[in-house]
Scaffold this motif. Structure first.
Motif, mmCIF file in Angstrom:
data_model
loop_
_atom_site.group_PDB
_atom_site.id
_atom_site.type_symbol
_atom_site.label_atom_id
_atom_site.label_comp_id
_atom_site.label_asym_id
_atom_site.label_seq_id
_atom_site.Cartn_x
_atom_site.Cartn_y
_atom_site.Cartn_z
ATOM 1 N N ARG A 76 9.236 0.027 -7.241
ATOM 2 C CA ARG A 76 9.712 0.443 -5.914
ATOM 3 C C ARG A 76 8.727 1.405 -5.263
ATOM 4 N NH1 ARG A 76 14.891 3.306 -5.548
ATOM 5 N NH2 ARG A 76 14.273 4.215 -7.524
ATOM 6 N N LYS A 77 8.203 2.339 -6.047
ATOM 7 C CA LYS A 77 7.312 3.353 -5.474
ATOM 8 C C LYS A 77 5.976 2.760 -5.052
ATOM 9 C CE LYS A 77 9.697 6.937 -8.017
ATOM 10 N NZ LYS A 77 9.803 7.647 -9.297
ATOM 11 N N VAL A 78 5.484 1.785 -5.801
ATOM 12 C CA VAL A 78 4.243 1.125 -5.399
ATOM 13 C C VAL A 78 4.456 0.363 -4.094
ATOM 14 C CG1 VAL A 78 2.595 -0.685 -6.000
ATOM 15 C CG2 VAL A 78 3.282 0.993 -7.729
ATOM 16 N N LYS A 79 5.592 -0.302 -3.961
ATOM 17 C CA LYS A 79 5.909 -1.003 -2.713
ATOM 18 C C LYS A 79 6.029 -0.003 -1.562
ATOM 19 C CE LYS A 79 7.144 -4.473 -0.100
ATOM 20 N NZ LYS A 79 6.129 -5.472 0.312
ATOM 21 N N ALA A 80 6.669 1.128 -1.824
ATOM 22 C CA ALA A 80 6.803 2.159 -0.798
ATOM 23 C C ALA A 80 5.441 2.711 -0.393
ATOM 24 C CB ALA A 80 7.706 3.283 -1.306
ATOM 25 N N LEU A 81 4.541 2.893 -1.372
ATOM 26 C CA LEU A 81 3.200 3.374 -1.073
ATOM 27 C C LEU A 81 2.472 2.392 -0.160
ATOM 28 C CD1 LEU A 81 0.830 5.350 -1.600
ATOM 29 C CD2 LEU A 81 0.239 3.925 -3.579
ATOM 30 N N GLU A 82 2.595 1.114 -0.451
ATOM 31 C CA GLU A 82 1.938 0.097 0.376
ATOM 32 C C GLU A 82 2.427 0.174 1.826
ATOM 33 O OE1 GLU A 82 1.398 -4.791 0.537
ATOM 34 O OE2 GLU A 82 2.381 -3.823 -1.181
ATOM 35 N N GLU A 83 3.728 0.274 2.012
ATOM 36 C CA GLU A 83 4.277 0.329 3.361
ATOM 37 C C GLU A 83 3.878 1.624 4.073
ATOM 38 O OE1 GLU A 83 8.353 -0.724 3.814
ATOM 39 O OE2 GLU A 83 8.294 -2.244 2.240
ATOM 40 N N LEU A 84 3.854 2.720 3.317
ATOM 41 C CA LEU A 84 3.491 3.998 3.917
ATOM 42 C C LEU A 84 2.029 4.001 4.360
ATOM 43 C CD1 LEU A 84 4.380 6.869 4.621
ATOM 44 C CD2 LEU A 84 3.859 7.545 2.274
ATOM 45 N N VAL A 85 1.139 3.492 3.528
ATOM 46 C CA VAL A 85 -0.284 3.444 3.884
ATOM 47 C C VAL A 85 -0.495 2.544 5.095
ATOM 48 C CG1 VAL A 85 -2.571 2.705 3.098
ATOM 49 C CG2 VAL A 85 -1.090 4.008 1.571
ATOM 50 N N SER A 86 0.265 1.462 5.194
ATOM 51 C CA SER A 86 0.125 0.566 6.350
ATOM 52 C C SER A 86 0.475 1.283 7.651
ATOM 53 C CB SER A 86 1.008 -0.673 6.177
ATOM 54 O OG SER A 86 2.381 -0.348 6.322
ATOM 55 N N ARG A 87 1.286 2.332 7.557
ATOM 56 C CA ARG A 87 1.669 3.089 8.750
ATOM 57 C C ARG A 87 0.704 4.231 9.052
ATOM 58 N NH1 ARG A 87 7.945 4.612 8.480
ATOM 59 N NH2 ARG A 87 7.417 5.290 10.593
ATOM 60 N N ILE A 88 0.141 4.840 8.030
ATOM 61 C CA ILE A 88 -0.694 6.024 8.277
ATOM 62 C C ILE A 88 -2.170 5.686 8.448
ATOM 63 C CG2 ILE A 88 0.919 7.511 7.056
ATOM 64 C CD1 ILE A 88 -0.921 7.582 4.702
ATOM 65 N N ASP A 89 -2.616 4.544 7.896
ATOM 66 C CA ASP A 89 -4.020 4.146 8.048
ATOM 67 C C ASP A 89 -4.105 2.633 7.958
ATOM 68 O OD1 ASP A 89 -6.806 3.758 7.932
ATOM 69 O OD2 ASP A 89 -7.089 5.737 7.027
ATOM 70 N N GLU A 90 -3.935 1.992 9.102
ATOM 71 C CA GLU A 90 -3.893 0.532 9.123
ATOM 72 C C GLU A 90 -5.234 -0.072 8.716
ATOM 73 O OE1 GLU A 90 -2.489 -3.096 12.116
ATOM 74 O OE2 GLU A 90 -2.667 -1.037 12.860
ATOM 75 N N SER A 91 -6.338 0.626 9.012
ATOM 76 C CA SER A 91 -7.655 0.093 8.658
ATOM 77 C C SER A 91 -7.809 -0.054 7.149
ATOM 78 C CB SER A 91 -8.756 1.008 9.207
ATOM 79 O OG SER A 91 -8.732 1.048 10.613
ATOM 80 N N VAL A 92 -7.414 0.978 6.410
ATOM 81 C CA VAL A 92 -7.488 0.910 4.953
ATOM 82 C C VAL A 92 -6.582 -0.191 4.429
ATOM 83 C CG1 VAL A 92 -6.893 2.140 2.828
ATOM 84 C CG2 VAL A 92 -8.201 3.302 4.608
ATOM 85 N N HIS A 93 -5.376 -0.254 4.963
ATOM 86 C CA HIS A 93 -4.414 -1.256 4.496
ATOM 87 C C HIS A 93 -4.936 -2.675 4.736
ATOM 88 C CE1 HIS A 93 -0.573 -3.026 3.469
ATOM 89 N NE2 HIS A 93 -0.522 -3.630 4.645
ATOM 90 N N ARG A 94 -5.460 -2.938 5.930
ATOM 91 C CA ARG A 94 -5.969 -4.273 6.238
ATOM 92 C C ARG A 94 -7.211 -4.607 5.397
ATOM 93 N NH1 ARG A 94 -3.719 -7.038 10.190
ATOM 94 N NH2 ARG A 94 -2.345 -5.989 11.685
#
Length: 492
Positions: free
Chosen positions: A362-380
């Motif tokens: 759950r926490k890894v999934k939450a981390l993924e979603e959180l990073v997608s919101r705070i730094d979309e460039s890194v996430h993409r």
């Protein structure tokens, strides 16, 4: 990034690689280094091919990378049947359902907390002092520190000349701690506020015991509580430890015995007396918590408590100290206190270590979603090169970043975790997000799957000290309040 269907097929094809069962862990180095993996990259004249835009070659996959990497994914054949069962059900709905059941089970076992502890007032002094510094460090890499840094830093970063003189500000903070701890009833709320920015080494042992709930706020009761809990722990030793070679427990004890020499710092854990102490602590905890038992990663969580409580009895640095030279009573006290404080920590994150480790999923999934919101460039960028967060962040959650940071930084980090409400279970998520984005420049420079995985598993934190950890914590604190509207599954 692969679709959910492809991800499910990956785990089915690689059932023996599902994290959660007993498996090998990284060595004791911080960060780990695999010469075989790096050989092609460091060979003279062997440069990687220039990056091409668009999706990378299909041959650059996690399966291929994993096959040439000695990491924490290998497991024994005797676990295949259980792992296959887990693989067929490893999706977020099942994980959350499992975790909720574990939480209900934990709730019935957890001891009543003495009094409710509301969140501390935001540490405005930390944020004011470090907001500009945090912005700067997000833009560029920090300069390297001197090569020799003591294992456990003081309030200010140490240097190669030994223990520096205490600054006026450090002396003032130490006086505040001593005054607060000297009263007949310690104000735990004030102690949390003061501890958020770091705890002086001289008062860290008593402060950790109070903040973890191991000791009561009432000073008159502390000695009797210590005596009772220490006697209770050694009662467990007498009752259970001889069963370590029984058929039901021998696999657990064997795995603990294998894992301890892989821990860090080697100069400490490889001392025979320390090895014996760690084996007892981990074995007793495992058989008293059958819902999870022993899982690799739990062994690392003993070290910070043990090191901090050793400093109740010594002045010198622990990496040069022979623990067996301590009196037997001191060793018994350190062992029992480390056991109980580790148990308090694990009470809040036990669903990280139950079957299939649903809390971590759950926490890894939450981390993924959180990073997608705070730094979309890194996430993409991670999506473009098919890097799954589980492939690197599993260890971040399982070991609470202990394999990514030097021990001195872990101890400083835990000062704040113990001061934060749900520090280990909830605030750690924001620290991981801030930690990942901290390396955005290096991440965006990597142009293939293997390069990204090597970077994320070998982040250059060897020379980090209190300054870098304080910047990381300040950014995590900012994220916590900036994303207070985050979905419920961000929280434990």
């Amino acid at each position: 990034m692969s679709s959910d269907g492809n991800r499910k097929q990956f785990w089915k094809r690689n059932a023996a690689k599902v994290p959660g069962s007993i498996q090998h862990v990284y060595g004791a180095q911080h960060p780990p280094f695999d010469p075989l993996l790096h050989a092609n990259l460091i060979k003279a004249g062997n440069k990687p091919p220039p990056a091409t835009p668009g999706k990378p070659k299909k041959a650059t996959t996690f399966q291929e990378f994993e096959s040439i990497t000695s990491d924490a994914w290998d497991v024994g054949d005797d676990d295949d049947e259980l792992l296959a069962m887990a693989a067929q059900n490893l999706n977020i709905e099942v994980v959350m359902e499992t975790a909720n059941k574990v939480n209900e089970h934990k709730q019935g076992q957890r001891e009543a907390v003495e009094d409710c502890q509301p969140p501390p007032t935001p540490p405005t002094s930390v944020l004011e002092e470090e907001s500009e510094c945090a912005a700067l460090h997000r833009q560029r890499s920090l300069p390297h520190r001197p090569p020799v840094i003591p294992l456990v830093a003081r309030m200010a970063d140490q240097n190669t000349s030994g223990t520096p003189a205490m600054t006026e500000r450090e002396a003032s903070r130490l006086d505040k701690f001593k005054q607060l701890l000297a009263g007949p009833n310690t104000d735990l709320e004030e102690l949390r506020k003061l501890s958020w920015s770091g705890i002086p080494r001289q008062v860290r042992p008593i402060t950790w015991k109070l903040l973890s709930g191991y000791l009561p706020a009432n000073a008159e009761r502390r000695e009797s509580v210590l005596q009772r809990k220490r006697q209770e722990y050694f009662g467990f030793i007498q009752q259970y430890y001889d069963s370590r070679n029984d058929e039901h427990h021998q696999d657990t004890y064997r795995q603990i015995h294998i894992d301890i020499p892989r821990m860090s710092p080697e100069s400490l854990v490889l001392q025979p007396k320390v090895t014996e102490i760690f084996e007892r602590i981990l074995f007793i905890w495992a058989i008293r918590h059958p819902a999870s038992g022993y899982v690799q990663g739990i062994n690392d969580l003993v070290t910070p408590f043990f090191v901090v409580y050793v400093f109740e009895y010594i002045e010198e640095e622990v990496e040069n100290f022979d623990v067996s030279s301590l009196q037997e009573e001191a060793l018994r006290n350190i062992e029992a206190d480390s056991f109980w404080c580790m148990s308090k920590l694990l009470d809040g994150i036990q669903d990280n270590y139950t079957f299939a480790q649903p809390g971590i999923q759950r926490k890894v999934k939450a981390l993924e979603e959180l990073v997608s919101r705070i730094d979309e460039s890194v996430h993409r960028h991670m999506q473009q090169y098919e890097v799954e967060y589980l492939q690197f962040a599993f260890r971040w959650m399982n070991n609470l970043l202990m394999r990514e940071l030097p021990l001195r930084c872990t101890i400083r980090l835990w000062d704040t975790y113990q001061a934060e409400p749900e520090g280990f279970s909830h605030f750690h998520l924001y620290v991981c997000a801030a930690f990942l984005v901290r390396w955005r420049k290096e991440i965006l420079e990597e142009r293939d799957f293997q390069g990204l995985m090597i970077l994320l598993q070998n982040l250059p934190t060897m020379h980090w000290g209190n300054e870098e950890v304080s910047v990381l914590l300040a950014e995590a604190y900012r994220l916590k309040f900036a994303f207070a509207d985050a979905p419920n599954h961000y929280k434990r």
